[in-house]
Design a protein around this motif. Structure first.
Motif: not given
Length: 453
Positions: A257-267, A314-317, A322-323, A344-347
């Motif tokens: 797998l590619p190296e795991f790196k933390m990303r900024k996820i859209d909220v 095969d799909e994004p999520m 909770d963000p 992430i959609v805030p609950s």
């Protein structure tokens, strides 16, 4: 010598660090993909992680082996047993390929390799001897998915999860022979397994994190059989259904797998939600209102065990959650090889998407004229065999996305599991498939049995 066990409760997975306190060299064994814990321990103890290895190509979690080379500069040691279908790919040039009888030296600590096939053809175990401590006797054995506390690795995963026909019988035969190799070792040998209770890599794993070979010989069912055929029959019967993501893990852990790196996820709350939708709220909240098509997997300690059944790689999520969970979710999903969390959609802002709900029924109300009702039992096969309603059809909750449902979509269907947790997940999956006339039975089969007394 330094020894530490790391236990991931969400995956029921165990990894290890062993270090030579004289040379400050350390090795990690069966590392998970997120390496933070190993770095923190090594830094705190003043060790350098110089090596990494694993017992086999894992099926139940994403390996951190290649990331250990990228992040720590660790030299990798991998199995060279098994046929050409079970060779590691895309590993660094300096990787050492191991055969039975080889030795890994970590300073003055030695790990001797024995080939212990059965769970998979390439599986190896490591026998540890602390030469730096002056010992000529082995201290323990890292068994991976070969020997567990109270159980042994299942031989059917390649056939069940990867559709490799005939491998179950081959694996069971090999497992019987692998067990005989343990006759050469003393009863005081500690047993350090790769999993604990809750893992689907066996059927009756103990919750105790380690054991001794002598204790296992007296108490583990696998040592009670001298007849190979009887052993194979017992080993291959009533194994739990392997989660669907296991097939994906076999592939990515072999290829990398590619190296795991933390990303900024859209909220946010865009008009269109990308990809598959997971709703991480409680089943009680979800029931009252949700977006049709969302899969309800409450975020708790069993989240990964349940989510692994439902993820489409095969799909994004998009998740409703909770963000503040952004980093934790990325690490969780990375541990089963999924790196495509997009939104992430805030609950507390998700209600605008809700267009559906479902009903619960108390077991006391269900049991009135129960024989006239259509029932879908979504428990495991083993649970279903132990006891079921005569009129119930059975489909495991994790297979509802792909299997044919034995009812018409217009038919009123009552859904139950054992206690009401998995049936709530099943309700969301069935709703997504267009089954709208469905009712969840509270407290599941346990509640039904109590109501029938």
């Amino acid at each position: 010598m330094y020894f530490k066990q790391f236990y991931d409760q969400k995956l029921s997975q165990t990894s290890y660090m062993v270090a030579c306190q004289q040379t400050k060299e350390a090795i990690i064994i069966d590392p998970k993909r997120v390496l933070d814990e190993y770095k923190e321990t090594a830094d705190a103890e003043g060790f350098k992680i110089t090596q990494a290895t694993e017992t086999h190509i894992h099926a139940d979690f994403a390996s951190g082996l290649r990331d250990a080379a990228r992040v720590f500069g660790a030299k990798l040691y991998v199995s060279d047993e098994g046929d050409e279908n079970w060779k590691y790919q895309n590993v660094p040039e300096e990787t050492v390929f191991l055969k039975e009888g080889d030795t890994i030296k970590v300073g003055k600590v030695e790990l001797s390799v024995i080939h212990t096939p059965g769970h998979t053809p390439e599986s190896i175990s490591f026998v540890l001897t602390d030469r730096g401590g002056g010992s000529e006797e082995p201290m323990g054995i890292f068994t991976g998915d070969f020997l567990f506390v109270g159980d042994i690795g299942r031989p059917d995963l390649l056939e069940e999860a990867a559709n490799m026909e005939g491998t179950t019988e081959e694996g069971a035969n090999a497992m019987f022979d692998s067990l005989k190799k343990l006759d050469n070792y003393p009863d005081f040998l500690q047993v350090w397994p790769g999993h604990g209770a809750g893992s689907a890599c066996g059927k009756s794993l103990g919750a105790v994190p380690l054991s001794a070979l002598g204790y296992e010989k007296k108490n583990n069912w696998v040592f009670k059989y001298e007849d190979k055929e009887a052993f194979i029959n017992e080993l291959t019967s009533d194994q739990p259904e392997p989660p669907s993501y296991f097939a994906q893990m076999k592939k990515v852990n072999q290829e990398g797998l590619p190296e795991f790196k933390m990303r900024k996820i859209d909220v946010g709350t865009p008009e269109v939600l990308p990809g598959q939708l997971f709703d991480l709220r409680s089943k009680e909240e979800f029931k009252e209102g949700f977006k049709k098509g969302a899969i309800n997997i409450p975020y708790n300690r069993k989240f990964l065990q349940f989510a692994g059944w439902c993820i489409n790689y095969d799909e994004p999520m998009t998740v409703i959650a909770d963000p503040d969970l952004s980093e934790t979710l990325q690490k969780d999903f990375a541990s089963i090889g999924f790196d495509n969390l997009q939104l992430i959609v805030p609950s507390d802002q998700a209600e605008q998407y809700f267009n559906d709900s479902y009903k619960n029924i108390a077991p006391e109300d269900f049991t009135e004229n129960a024989e006239d009702k259509s029932v879908l039992d979504v428990r495991s096969t083993a649970e279903y065999k132990e006891g079921n309603l005569n009129q119930a059809e059975h489909v495991h909750f994790g297979q509802l996305q792909d299997k044919e449902i034995p009812f018409d979509k217009e038919e009123e269907i009552y859904i139950h599991c054992q206690t009401g947790v998995r049936s709530a997940i099943a309700m969301s999956v069935l709703k997504a498939r267009g089954f709208d006339n469905i009712i969840n039975i509270e407290k599941g089969y346990a509640g039904i049995k109590e109501a029938l007394r």
